[in-house]
Each structure stands twice: as structure tokens, then as C-alpha cells.
Design a protein around this motif. Structure first.
Motif, PDB file in Angstrom:
ATOM      1  N   GLY A   4       0.793  -1.210   0.000  1.00 45.90           N
ATOM      2  CA  GLY A   4       0.000   0.000   0.000  1.00 45.90           C
ATOM      3  C   GLY A   4       0.829   1.265   0.000  1.00 45.90           C
ATOM      4  N   VAL A   5       0.192   2.350   0.406  1.00 47.67           N
ATOM      5  CA  VAL A   5       0.809   3.672   0.425  1.00 47.67           C
ATOM      6  C   VAL A   5       1.332   3.955   1.825  1.00 47.67           C
ATOM      7  N   PRO A   6       2.614   4.284   1.953  1.00 49.10           N
ATOM      8  CA  PRO A   6       3.140   4.584   3.289  1.00 49.10           C
ATOM      9  C   PRO A   6       2.546   5.879   3.834  1.00 49.10           C
ATOM     10  N   GLU A   7       2.400   5.935   5.153  1.00 48.71           N
ATOM     11  CA  GLU A   7       1.877   7.128   5.821  1.00 48.71           C
ATOM     12  C   GLU A   7       2.937   7.649   6.774  1.00 48.71           C
ATOM     13  N   LEU A   8       3.209   8.955   6.686  1.00 49.83           N
ATOM     14  CA  LEU A   8       4.177   9.606   7.548  1.00 49.83           C
ATOM     15  C   LEU A   8       3.466  10.656   8.377  1.00 49.83           C
ATOM     16  N   ASP A   9       3.377  10.426   9.690  1.00 45.99           N
ATOM     17  CA  ASP A   9       2.775  11.377  10.624  1.00 45.99           C
ATOM     18  C   ASP A   9       3.911  12.210  11.206  1.00 45.99           C
ATOM     19  N   VAL A  10       3.996  13.471  10.793  1.00 45.16           N
ATOM     20  CA  VAL A  10       5.106  14.317  11.223  1.00 45.16           C
ATOM     21  C   VAL A  10       4.829  15.054  12.531  1.00 45.16           C
ATOM     22  N   ARG A  11       3.644  14.914  13.074  1.00 47.37           N
ATOM     23  CA  ARG A  11       3.305  15.665  14.291  1.00 47.37           C
ATOM     24  C   ARG A  11       4.236  15.390  15.460  1.00 47.37           C
ATOM     25  N   PRO A  12       4.693  14.151  15.703  1.00 44.88           N
ATOM     26  CA  PRO A  12       5.601  13.945  16.841  1.00 44.88           C
ATOM     27  C   PRO A  12       7.068  14.282  16.527  1.00 44.88           C
ATOM     28  N   ILE A  13       7.378  14.615  15.282  1.00 43.56           N
ATOM     29  CA  ILE A  13       8.759  14.918  14.891  1.00 43.56           C
ATOM     30  C   ILE A  13       9.079  16.361  15.278  1.00 43.56           C
ATOM     31  N   PRO A  14      10.230  16.602  15.909  1.00 50.14           N
ATOM     32  CA  PRO A  14      10.592  17.980  16.274  1.00 50.14           C
ATOM     33  C   PRO A  14      10.559  18.902  15.050  1.00 50.14           C
ATOM     34  N   HIS A  15      10.024  20.094  15.247  1.00 54.80           N
ATOM     35  CA  HIS A  15       9.838  21.034  14.151  1.00 54.80           C
ATOM     36  C   HIS A  15      11.142  21.310  13.403  1.00 54.80           C
ATOM     37  N   ALA A  16      12.259  21.343  14.094  1.00 55.03           N
ATOM     38  CA  ALA A  16      13.549  21.672  13.485  1.00 55.03           C
ATOM     39  C   ALA A  16      13.961  20.678  12.398  1.00 55.03           C
ATOM     40  N   ILE A  17      13.474  19.457  12.458  1.00 57.96           N
ATOM     41  CA  ILE A  17      13.852  18.454  11.460  1.00 57.96           C
ATOM     42  C   ILE A  17      12.654  17.908  10.672  1.00 57.96           C
ATOM     43  N   ARG A  18      11.514  18.513  10.855  1.00 58.81           N
ATOM     44  CA  ARG A  18      10.289  17.999  10.223  1.00 58.81           C
ATOM     45  C   ARG A  18      10.358  18.043   8.700  1.00 58.81           C
ATOM     46  N   HIS A  19      10.744  19.181   8.122  1.00 57.86           N
ATOM     47  CA  HIS A  19      10.791  19.289   6.658  1.00 57.86           C
ATOM     48  C   HIS A  19      11.828  18.329   6.086  1.00 57.86           C
ATOM     49  N   ALA A  20      12.992  18.245   6.719  1.00 55.01           N
ATOM     50  CA  ALA A  20      14.036  17.344   6.237  1.00 55.01           C
ATOM     51  C   ALA A  20      13.563  15.895   6.259  1.00 55.01           C
ATOM     52  N   THR A  21      12.770  15.546   7.249  1.00 55.10           N
ATOM     53  CA  THR A  21      12.228  14.192   7.340  1.00 55.10           C
ATOM     54  C   THR A  21      11.305  13.899   6.157  1.00 55.10           C
ATOM     55  N   VAL A  22      10.464  14.857   5.811  1.00 51.54           N
ATOM     56  CA  VAL A  22       9.551  14.682   4.676  1.00 51.54           C
ATOM     57  C   VAL A  22      10.344  14.608   3.371  1.00 51.54           C
ATOM     58  N   PHE A  23      11.362  15.466   3.220  1.00 52.00           N
ATOM     59  CA  PHE A  23      12.183  15.426   2.005  1.00 52.00           C
ATOM     60  C   PHE A  23      12.817  14.047   1.843  1.00 52.00           C
ATOM     61  N   GLY A  24      13.365  13.523   2.924  1.00 53.27           N
ATOM     62  CA  GLY A  24      13.999  12.210   2.865  1.00 53.27           C
ATOM     63  C   GLY A  24      13.011  11.113   2.526  1.00 53.27           C
ATOM     64  N   ALA A  25      11.849  11.151   3.154  1.00 53.68           N
ATOM     65  CA  ALA A  25      10.828  10.131   2.888  1.00 53.68           C
ATOM     66  C   ALA A  25      10.349  10.213   1.444  1.00 53.68           C
ATOM     67  N   MET A  26      10.126  11.409   0.960  1.00 48.34           N
ATOM     68  CA  MET A  26       9.604  11.562  -0.399  1.00 48.34           C
ATOM     69  C   MET A  26      10.638  11.152  -1.439  1.00 48.34           C
ATOM     70  N   SER A  27      11.910  11.328  -1.134  1.00 51.48           N
ATOM     71  CA  SER A  27      12.949  10.931  -2.094  1.00 51.48           C
ATOM     72  C   SER A  27      12.993   9.410  -2.272  1.00 51.48           C
ATOM     73  N   ALA A  28      12.435   8.668  -1.322  1.00 52.20           N
ATOM     74  CA  ALA A  28      12.397   7.210  -1.414  1.00 52.20           C
ATOM     75  C   ALA A  28      11.172   6.710  -2.177  1.00 52.20           C
ATOM     76  N   ILE A  29      10.251   7.594  -2.503  1.00 53.45           N
ATOM     77  CA  ILE A  29       9.036   7.214  -3.225  1.00 53.45           C
ATOM     78  C   ILE A  29       9.337   7.246  -4.721  1.00 53.45           C
ATOM     79  N   PRO A  30       9.048   6.172  -5.452  1.00 52.67           N
ATOM     80  CA  PRO A  30       9.327   6.160  -6.891  1.00 52.67           C
ATOM     81  C   PRO A  30       8.375   7.089  -7.645  1.00 52.67           C
ATOM     82  N   HIS A  31       8.767   7.482  -8.849  1.00 53.85           N
ATOM     83  CA  HIS A  31       7.893   8.309  -9.687  1.00 53.85           C
ATOM     84  C   HIS A  31       6.583   7.564  -9.903  1.00 53.85           C
TER      85      HIS A  31
END
Length: 95
Positions: A23-50
Motif C-alpha cells: 500500500g501507500v506509506p503514511e508519515l505522521d510528522v506531528r511527533p517529529i521535532p519542528h527543526a527536522i520535520r521538513h528534512a524528514t519529509v524530504f527524505g521520505a519523499m525521495s524514497a518514493i518512486p515516480h
């Protein structure tokens, strides 16, 4: 057979760990510290194929993050699944 009736075929990881994605992975960023939240999403999205998707759960409408993501990853499409007030769920697909 409609698209929703098609069986989900697990995709093996290239790393050889033997695990499979379903299925489709789900990333809940709410518990991630704000200082690294965007970087976490960038990293996760880079692992998603076109053509693949990620469901993002955020504490607010993440429009600035989506603009940054499109700048970094190229075209994306966004479908709002839930629009607050406590959580925003969006399906982000790499075009």
C-alpha cells in the motif's frame, strides 16, 4: 476487473532485507521535532518512486512545505484527505 479490484503485489526492497511494501506509506510528522520535520519529509519523499504516493499527516495545512517539496522533487500532485482542525492528511504523489 476494476482498478480497485486488482490485487496488491508486494514490492521487495532493493536492500535485500526481505521485507516488502504494501500500500501507500503514511508519515505522521506531528511527533517529529519542528527543526527536522521538513528534512524528514524530504527524505521520505525521495524514497518514493515516480508515480508513487505518500500520505502525509501534519498539524496544519503544509502549503509552504509542499512548495519546497515540488522545488526539490519535481512535479507533485496533492489530494487532501482530511483538512484539520487537529490533523491534515494529504496524499502526495510524484508525477
Amino acid at each position: 476487473m476494476s482498478r480497485t479490484d486488482l490485487p496488491v503485489t508486494p514490492v521487495q526492497h532493493a536492500c535485500g532485507c526481505g521485507d516488502a511494501d504494501h500500500g501507500v506509506p503514511e508519515l505522521d510528522v506531528r511527533p517529529i521535532p519542528h527543526a527536522i520535520r521538513h528534512a524528514t519529509v524530504f527524505g521520505a519523499m525521495s524514497a518514493i518512486p515516480h508515480g508513487g504516493s505518500l500520505v502525509l499527516v501534519a498539524p496544519h495545512d503544509p502549503k509552504p512545505l509542499l512548495a519546497q517539496l515540488a522545488d526539490r522533487e519535481g512535479p507533485i500532485t496533492v489530494t487532501y484527505l482530511d483538512e484539520g482542525p487537529e490533523a491534515w492528511r494529504l496524499r502526495v504523489t510524484r508525477a
